[in-house]
Design a protein around this motif. Sequence first.
Motif, mmCIF file in Angstrom:
data_model
loop_
_atom_site.group_PDB
_atom_site.id
_atom_site.type_symbol
_atom_site.label_atom_id
_atom_site.label_comp_id
_atom_site.label_asym_id
_atom_site.label_seq_id
_atom_site.Cartn_x
_atom_site.Cartn_y
_atom_site.Cartn_z
ATOM 1 N N GLY A 1 -43.729 24.567 -10.746
ATOM 2 C CA GLY A 1 -43.108 25.538 -11.641
ATOM 3 C C GLY A 1 -42.152 26.453 -10.896
ATOM 4 O O GLY A 1 -41.029 26.710 -11.353
ATOM 5 N N LEU A 2 -42.589 26.939 -9.739
ATOM 6 C CA LEU A 2 -41.723 27.824 -8.950
ATOM 7 C C LEU A 2 -40.506 27.082 -8.409
ATOM 8 O O LEU A 2 -39.415 27.651 -8.325
ATOM 9 N N ALA A 3 -40.676 25.796 -8.076
ATOM 10 C CA ALA A 3 -39.541 24.996 -7.598
ATOM 11 C C ALA A 3 -38.523 24.792 -8.724
ATOM 12 O O ALA A 3 -37.308 24.905 -8.503
ATOM 13 N N ALA A 4 -38.998 24.483 -9.929
ATOM 14 C CA ALA A 4 -38.095 24.313 -11.071
ATOM 15 C C ALA A 4 -37.397 25.628 -11.397
ATOM 16 O O ALA A 4 -36.192 25.654 -11.683
ATOM 17 N N LEU A 5 -38.133 26.734 -11.333
ATOM 18 C CA LEU A 5 -37.543 28.047 -11.568
ATOM 19 C C LEU A 5 -36.456 28.341 -10.541
ATOM 20 O O LEU A 5 -35.350 28.764 -10.906
ATOM 21 N N ALA A 6 -36.740 28.098 -9.282
ATOM 22 C CA ALA A 6 -35.751 28.358 -8.225
ATOM 23 C C ALA A 6 -34.500 27.507 -8.434
ATOM 24 O O ALA A 6 -33.378 27.995 -8.263
ATOM 25 N N ALA A 7 -34.682 26.249 -8.822
ATOM 26 C CA ALA A 7 -33.535 25.369 -9.067
ATOM 27 C C ALA A 7 -32.700 25.885 -10.239
ATOM 28 O O ALA A 7 -31.469 25.934 -10.156
ATOM 29 N N ASP A 8 -33.369 26.292 -11.330
ATOM 30 C CA ASP A 8 -32.637 26.801 -12.494
ATOM 31 C C ASP A 8 -31.965 28.137 -12.188
ATOM 32 O O ASP A 8 -30.849 28.391 -12.631
ATOM 33 N N GLN A 9 -32.650 28.993 -11.415
ATOM 34 C CA GLN A 9 -32.030 30.265 -11.033
ATOM 35 C C GLN A 9 -30.783 30.024 -10.182
ATOM 36 O O GLN A 9 -29.765 30.694 -10.363
ATOM 37 N N LYS A 10 -30.864 29.050 -9.283
ATOM 38 C CA LYS A 10 -29.713 28.719 -8.443
ATOM 39 C C LYS A 10 -28.561 28.187 -9.293
ATOM 40 O O LYS A 10 -27.401 28.565 -9.111
ATOM 41 N N HIS A 11 -28.892 27.324 -10.248
ATOM 42 C CA HIS A 11 -27.883 26.755 -11.141
ATOM 43 C C HIS A 11 -27.243 27.846 -12.001
ATOM 44 O O HIS A 11 -26.029 27.884 -12.188
ATOM 45 N N ARG A 12 -28.087 28.748 -12.520
ATOM 46 C CA ARG A 12 -27.594 29.858 -13.341
ATOM 47 C C ARG A 12 -26.711 30.784 -12.498
ATOM 48 O O ARG A 12 -25.650 31.217 -12.943
ATOM 49 N N ALA A 13 -27.143 31.074 -11.276
ATOM 50 C CA ALA A 13 -26.353 31.946 -10.388
ATOM 51 C C ALA A 13 -24.998 31.311 -10.077
ATOM 52 O O ALA A 13 -23.981 32.012 -10.017
ATOM 53 N N ALA A 14 -24.986 29.993 -9.892
ATOM 54 C CA ALA A 14 -23.715 29.317 -9.625
ATOM 55 C C ALA A 14 -22.768 29.463 -10.808
ATOM 56 O O ALA A 14 -21.567 29.703 -10.634
ATOM 57 N N PHE B 1 -30.186 21.876 -15.759
ATOM 58 C CA PHE B 1 -31.319 22.775 -15.982
ATOM 59 C C PHE B 1 -32.578 21.970 -16.261
ATOM 60 O O PHE B 1 -32.539 20.968 -16.954
ATOM 61 N N GLN B 2 -33.708 22.436 -15.716
ATOM 62 C CA GLN B 2 -34.980 21.744 -15.877
ATOM 63 C C GLN B 2 -35.887 22.395 -16.919
ATOM 64 O O GLN B 2 -36.732 21.733 -17.505
ATOM 65 N N LEU B 3 -35.741 23.701 -17.118
ATOM 66 C CA LEU B 3 -36.681 24.462 -17.938
ATOM 67 C C LEU B 3 -36.065 24.889 -19.261
ATOM 68 O O LEU B 3 -34.876 25.200 -19.313
ATOM 69 N N ASP B 4 -36.893 24.932 -20.300
ATOM 70 C CA ASP B 4 -36.414 25.535 -21.534
ATOM 71 C C ASP B 4 -36.477 27.056 -21.382
ATOM 72 O O ASP B 4 -37.002 27.575 -20.389
ATOM 73 N N ARG B 5 -35.940 27.754 -22.354
ATOM 74 C CA ARG B 5 -35.804 29.207 -22.257
ATOM 75 C C ARG B 5 -37.154 29.900 -22.070
ATOM 76 O O ARG B 5 -37.307 30.770 -21.215
#
Length: 161
Positions: free
Chosen positions: A104-117, A36-40
């Motif tokens: 920011g949107l790239a980090a969000l997309a990466a974290d969303q993908k990680h969370r979805a996985a 994960f790249q972003l804090d909550r």
Amino acid sequence: MSDSGPDDDTAFSRLVFELNLIARHFPTTTRRRPGFQLDRSAFLILTRLGLSEPLSLRELSEAFQLDISTINRQVGAMLKQRLVERVPDPEGGVARKIRATADGLAALAADQKHRAAGIGTVVADWDADDIAELSRLMGKFNRSVEEIEHNPWPRPPRREV
């Protein structure tokens, strides 16, 4: 709803228990978890900004029902990380707006993908109808909270399957 004690085994008391329990599966910060790249707060603010036009600090404060100084501090950290940027109000207002950057949107997309996985791993052996039902009921629950709080949250457009 009647008062339910801790030993009450009604559907309502089980719902309260499970909603309390689910909170432990989403720690305060995901930054401590690998991948994960972003804090909550950055994850939530970027999620909100990704669903609408740029927002002022006051609009973000109202959306999250947080003190403006809290939002200002969170956005300040995000500005330093170049996850968001200040932009003029597209409608010509005086207040500057906050918009997600490409980073920011790239980090969000990466974290969303990680969370979805991660969620995908949890429901991997679930029937598709059960996943759809849980999604429907969670949406219903969230919309009920939003209605009570008079604080609707935008939703992404539904994809045709």
